[in-house]
Design a protein around this motif. Structure first.
Motif, short mmCIF file in Angstrom:
data_model
loop_
_atom_site.label_atom_id
_atom_site.label_comp_id
_atom_site.label_asym_id
_atom_site.label_seq_id
_atom_site.Cartn_x
_atom_site.Cartn_y
_atom_site.Cartn_z
N ALA A 185 49.37 -68.22 49.38
CA ALA A 185 49.61 -67.27 48.28
C ALA A 185 49.11 -65.91 48.72
N GLU A 186 49.89 -64.88 48.42
CA GLU A 186 49.51 -63.52 48.81
C GLU A 186 48.85 -62.80 47.64
N ALA A 187 48.09 -61.75 47.97
CA ALA A 187 47.43 -60.96 46.93
C ALA A 187 48.47 -60.39 45.97
N GLY A 188 48.15 -60.42 44.67
CA GLY A 188 49.08 -59.95 43.65
C GLY A 188 48.93 -58.49 43.32
N GLY A 189 48.09 -57.77 44.03
CA GLY A 189 47.85 -56.35 43.78
C GLY A 189 46.70 -55.88 44.63
N PHE A 190 46.26 -54.63 44.43
CA PHE A 190 45.14 -54.12 45.23
C PHE A 190 43.87 -54.88 44.92
N VAL A 191 43.57 -55.07 43.63
CA VAL A 191 42.41 -55.87 43.24
C VAL A 191 42.90 -57.32 43.08
N SER A 234 43.26 -75.63 51.75
CA SER A 234 42.01 -76.22 52.24
C SER A 234 42.25 -77.54 52.98
N VAL A 235 43.51 -77.97 53.05
CA VAL A 235 43.88 -79.19 53.78
C VAL A 235 45.22 -78.95 54.46
N SER A 236 45.60 -79.87 55.34
CA SER A 236 46.97 -79.88 55.83
C SER A 236 47.72 -80.99 55.11
N GLY A 237 49.01 -80.76 54.85
CA GLY A 237 49.76 -81.77 54.11
C GLY A 237 51.02 -81.20 53.49
N THR A 238 51.43 -81.79 52.36
CA THR A 238 52.70 -81.45 51.71
C THR A 238 52.47 -80.87 50.33
N VAL A 239 53.17 -79.79 50.02
CA VAL A 239 53.09 -79.18 48.69
C VAL A 239 53.80 -80.09 47.69
N LEU A 240 53.05 -80.55 46.69
CA LEU A 240 53.61 -81.41 45.65
C LEU A 240 54.29 -80.60 44.56
N GLY A 241 53.89 -79.35 44.41
CA GLY A 241 54.52 -78.51 43.41
C GLY A 241 53.62 -77.36 42.99
N ILE A 242 54.20 -76.44 42.23
CA ILE A 242 53.46 -75.33 41.63
C ILE A 242 53.42 -75.60 40.14
N ALA A 268 48.88 -72.95 39.77
CA ALA A 268 48.13 -73.63 40.82
C ALA A 268 49.10 -74.34 41.76
N ILE A 269 48.69 -74.49 43.00
CA ILE A 269 49.49 -75.19 44.00
C ILE A 269 48.82 -76.53 44.29
N GLU A 270 49.57 -77.62 44.10
CA GLU A 270 49.08 -78.96 44.41
C GLU A 270 49.53 -79.35 45.81
N ILE A 271 48.59 -79.85 46.60
CA ILE A 271 48.89 -80.24 47.98
C ILE A 271 48.36 -81.64 48.25
N GLU A 272 49.22 -82.49 48.78
CA GLU A 272 48.80 -83.83 49.19
C GLU A 272 48.25 -83.76 50.61
N ASN A 273 47.05 -84.25 50.80
CA ASN A 273 46.37 -84.18 52.08
C ASN A 273 46.91 -85.24 53.04
N ASP A 274 47.30 -84.82 54.26
CA ASP A 274 47.77 -85.80 55.25
C ASP A 274 46.63 -86.33 56.11
N GLY A 275 45.41 -85.82 55.87
CA GLY A 275 44.25 -86.33 56.59
C GLY A 275 44.12 -85.83 58.02
N GLN A 276 44.98 -84.91 58.44
CA GLN A 276 44.98 -84.47 59.85
C GLN A 276 44.15 -83.20 60.07
N ASP A 277 43.93 -82.42 59.03
CA ASP A 277 43.22 -81.14 59.16
C ASP A 277 43.80 -80.27 60.26
N PRO A 298 52.31 -67.28 44.84
CA PRO A 298 52.61 -68.38 45.77
C PRO A 298 53.63 -67.98 46.83
N LEU A 299 53.40 -68.44 48.06
CA LEU A 299 54.32 -68.22 49.17
C LEU A 299 55.02 -69.51 49.59
N VAL A 300 54.66 -70.62 48.95
CA VAL A 300 55.21 -71.92 49.31
C VAL A 300 55.92 -72.52 48.11
N LYS A 301 56.66 -73.60 48.36
CA LYS A 301 57.36 -74.31 47.29
C LYS A 301 57.22 -75.81 47.50
#
Length: 443
Positions: free
Chosen positions: A64-70, A77-85, A98-107, A49-52
């Protein structure tokens, strides 16, 4: 150029039920109010994860960034606010981040829309665009595409095969993609050939998809002799990458080997389209076409679904249930994964949501093996399923290993064809896991 009537040894014919959804061209499903994006949407190391909690994110932003070569990054997949990891039970049963995100409906877009289709891009640039877009195999395996396109230098690749077989019953997402985006698939094949340095490229389609064949054949016109259509006989599991290599090229991938060992790379049509979107237009992978189907549904259809959407939300949008569900499967009935809850969420690997009726899901009576040998005849890997299954049931791992249990591709052909309804695939899968664990301990 067109090759026809191609096939492999073994396999079987399975009732398809593709007519349930094949008439539905992909339509976008509205994004849900909240998405849950897992960090393990691919084979290999989980993304980091790159967000909080509390961060504002945009649609298509890398979260979230790749955790290794493989590994592969994950994008919102939406715009909005991160609710938590959070810790989340994935569709495969693993406990993952997993990262939970609340959708603001704006895309609101988190990436720049570009047009690089006329640019002279280097191989390094194209690979970087593919990697940063988070593209993985969308046929179900989820292998990071930028890794697949960089085989070891001692195994040069001369052939790219775009896998449009879609042999799994019920599923039609690849079929409708080929019918609606044939030019993009051809463009993606050209990109992959350039990256891998391949001289030949094939788009392989089973002959039960005449409209897709016609669309791709037209899109290939004028593209030269180095790209061709390969029409396959309809047979399961034709879509397995090693089977499709044999059918198209006549080459046999050695047991335990990768396609690159015989100079081939195989990628799914959905993956191919995602490559074009990323390389030419800068779009990361945060949505895909999903077949939502089954006799328990009111309106089977193909939908463009944002990752992190729950099964329940998808089923509601698809018209809901016509009858009580007996089983819900991510993927198809042969190689899909049954789900314990409609709260499971979609990700990059989920090409279908299948809802069986209670009658269809009812277990059949298991009778004694009659030594008919039908499981041996259909096995595409030339194993003896009855022997391996028996060894697994007795927990005799030496016999299971001596009979190449780890070579099983878990296609389910043996269980499907067995007149005694024996759970051969389940037993072999159990044995395969135990033998692999045993071998890891020895290292």
């Amino acid at each position: 150029m067109k090759l026809e009537n191609l096939t492999f040894r073994g396999g079987t014919h399975i009732e398809e039920f593709k007519e349930l959804s094949s008439g539905s061209l992909p339509s976008p499903m509205p994004a849900p109010g909240k998405v849950i994006l897992t960090m393990s949407q691919h084979i290999g190391a989980p993304a980091k994860p790159l967000v909080k909690k509390g961060d504002e994110v945009k649609m298509g932003q890398k979260i979230a960034e790749a955790g290794g070569f493989v590994s592969a990054p994950v994008h919102s997949s939406v715009s909005g606010t991160v609710l938590g990891i959070v810790n989340y039970r994935s569709a495969t049963g693993q406990l993952v981040q997993a990262i939970e995100i609340e959708n603001d409906g704006q895309d609101s877009l988190g990436y720049e829309e570009v047009d690089r289709s006329k640019d002279d891009l280097s191989i390094e640039e194209m690979l970087d665009y593919i990697k940063e877009a988070g593209i993985v195999g969308m046929g179900g395996a989820g292998f990071p595409t930028h890794v697949k396109l960089q085989p070891p230098k001692d195994t040069p690749v001369d052939t790219i095969i775009i896998n449009g077989a879609e042999c799994e019953p019920y599923l039609t997402c690849d079929d409708v993609t080929m019918r609606t985006k044939p030019e993009k698939i051809v463009a993606g094949l050209a990109l992959m050939m350039k990256i891998a340095g391949a001289k030949k490229g094939f788009i392989a389609i089973e002959d039960n998809k005449p409209d897709a064949i016609a669309a791709v054949e037209k899109a290939l016109e004028g593209k030269g002799e180095n790209m061709a259509l390969a029409v396959l006989k309809t047979k399961y599991p034709q879509g397995d990458e090693k089977r499709i290599i044999t059918a198209v090229t006549g080459r046999e991938v050695p047991m335990g080997g990768l396609p690159a060992a015989v100079g081939c790379i195989v990628d799914n049509v959905g993956t191919t389209c995602a490559i074009v979107d990323a390389v030419y237009y800068g779009k990361p992978l945060y949505e895909r076409v999903v077949t939502v189907t089954g006799h328990a549904l009111n309106e089977p259809k193909n939908l463009l679904v944002r990752f992190g959407t729950t099964i329940g939300e998808v089923l509601d949008y698809a018209g809901g249930l016509a009858t009580e569900a007996g089983k819900i499967i991510f993927g198809g009935p042969m190689m899909g994964v049954a789900q314990a809850s409609v709260d499971s969420v979609t990700d990059k690997r989920n090409n279908g949501i299948l809802v069986l009726t209670k009658e269809e899901a009812e277990p059949q009576r298991i009778d004694p093996c009659i030594r008919c040998n039908r499981c041996v005849e259909v096995c595409p890997v030339f194993l003896e399923p009855l022997i391996i299954a028996s060894a697994s049931k007795m927990e005799n791992w030496d016999i299971a290993q001596a009979n190449d249990v780890t070579a099983c591709i878990e296609c389910g052909s043996c269980s499907y064809i067995c007149p005694s309804h024996r759970p051969l695939t389940e037993l072999i899968r159990f044995g395969k896991q135990e033998v692999m664990a045993m071998n890891r301990k020895k290292k």
